[in-house]
Scaffold this motif. Structure first.
Motif, PDB file in Angstrom:
ATOM      1  N   CYS A   3       0.832  -1.207   0.000  1.00 44.16           N
ATOM      2  CA  CYS A   3       0.000   0.000   0.000  1.00 44.16           C
ATOM      3  C   CYS A   3       0.864   1.254   0.000  1.00 44.16           C
ATOM      4  CB  CYS A   3      -0.944  -0.012   1.200  1.00 44.16           C
ATOM      5  SG  CYS A   3      -2.288  -1.205   1.049  1.00 44.16           S
ATOM      6  N   ALA A   6       2.434   1.618  -3.412  1.00 46.03           N
ATOM      7  CA  ALA A   6       1.421   2.034  -4.381  1.00 46.03           C
ATOM      8  C   ALA A   6       1.126   3.531  -4.281  1.00 46.03           C
ATOM      9  CB  ALA A   6       0.134   1.232  -4.176  1.00 46.03           C
ATOM     10  N   ALA A  54       5.439   6.085  -8.438  1.00 41.55           N
ATOM     11  CA  ALA A  54       4.105   6.097  -7.828  1.00 41.55           C
ATOM     12  C   ALA A  54       3.682   7.510  -7.440  1.00 41.55           C
ATOM     13  CB  ALA A  54       4.076   5.174  -6.613  1.00 41.55           C
ATOM     14  N   ILE A  81      -4.700  -2.414  -1.674  1.00 44.59           N
ATOM     15  CA  ILE A  81      -3.536  -2.189  -2.539  1.00 44.59           C
ATOM     16  C   ILE A  81      -3.927  -1.417  -3.787  1.00 44.59           C
ATOM     17  CG2 ILE A  81      -1.768  -3.298  -3.960  1.00 44.59           C
ATOM     18  CD1 ILE A  81      -1.855  -5.634  -1.842  1.00 44.59           C
ATOM     19  N   GLY A  85      -3.238   2.541  -5.052  1.00 48.13           N
ATOM     20  CA  GLY A  85      -2.604   2.819  -6.326  1.00 48.13           C
ATOM     21  C   GLY A  85      -3.485   3.566  -7.311  1.00 48.13           C
ATOM     22  N   VAL A 131       2.888  -3.399  -8.580  1.00 44.07           N
ATOM     23  CA  VAL A 131       3.128  -2.325  -7.613  1.00 44.07           C
ATOM     24  C   VAL A 131       4.620  -2.178  -7.354  1.00 44.07           C
ATOM     25  CG1 VAL A 131       2.841  -1.657  -5.186  1.00 44.07           C
ATOM     26  CG2 VAL A 131       0.870  -2.414  -6.509  1.00 44.07           C
ATOM     27  N   GLN A 134       6.054  -0.836 -10.558  1.00 38.27           N
ATOM     28  CA  GLN A 134       5.311   0.306 -11.087  1.00 38.27           C
ATOM     29  C   GLN A 134       5.129   0.175 -12.599  1.00 38.27           C
ATOM     30  OE1 GLN A 134       3.687   3.112  -9.416  1.00 38.27           O
ATOM     31  NE2 GLN A 134       3.778   1.368  -8.012  1.00 38.27           N
TER      32      GLN A 134
END
Length: 186
Positions: A3, A6, A54, A81, A85, A131, A134
């Motif tokens: 998280c 993200a 991110a 998550i 994101g 994530v 990316q």
């Protein structure tokens, strides 16, 4: 941790907290970003680069995501998550393809997806490694859904050899026919 990555939130070592306490203020986190070269090499990412990416643009910006019940990590965690994101969470399985739509699933949930037409169905690895890196590589994590009267009980093949399975299914009736013909000759 996913998280935080993200969202582009720095993942720091405990030394950052100690430095903040010693200086009596919040210090810049850049010098305290976690570094695990072994894991970064294993999963092909660089944490610092992923955090910067991110922050610039959330990975799931413009995406709508549904996660089926059998996926691990569980849908409640996957929801956290993907929302961190930038994705919009879809509580129900979408039935038609739309731009930016992803359905995260697993072989155990194939029955739930029989009516989905043209929808990108992917494994949880798309989200997890996506994530970290990316980068979304839908093709590498796409799951195929069988929609016919196949005798095979596996509806999502997870990238396994679809042609081999098709040949196996096609050869079964031929082999049965040869057995019947052989019995008739006796």
């Amino acid at each position: 941790m996913l998280c935080a990555v993200a969202r582009g939130v720095p993942v720091v070592t405990p030394a950052w907290i100690q430095q903040c306490e010693q200086s009596g203020r919040v210090v810049d986190s850049d010098a305290f970003i976690v570094s695990d070269e072994e894991q970064e090499a294993k999963f092909h990412f660089r944490l610092r680069e992923s955090l910067l990416a991110a922050r610039e643009r959330p990975l799931f910006h413009g995406c709508r995501v549904h996660v089926t019940a059998g996926v691990k990590p569980e849908p409640v965690h996957m929801r956290d998550i993907v929302e961190c994101g930038g994705a919009t969470w879809l509580p129900k399985v979408p039935r038609t393809a739309q731009a930016g739509l992803l359905v995260v699933s697993c072989p155990e949930d194939s029955v739930r997806l029989r009516d989905c037409r043209g929808v990108d169905v992917v494994s949880a690895e798309l989200i997890l490694t996506g994530v970290l890196r990316q980068r979304l590589d839908v093709d590498a994590h796409r799951l195929s859904i069988s929609r016919g009267d196949e005798a095979d009980s596996s509806d999502i093949d997870g990238g396994r050899d679809v042609e081999q399975r098709a040949r196996k299914r096609a050869s079964v009736p031929a082999a049965r026919g040869a057995q019947v013909a052989s019995k008739r000759r006796r």
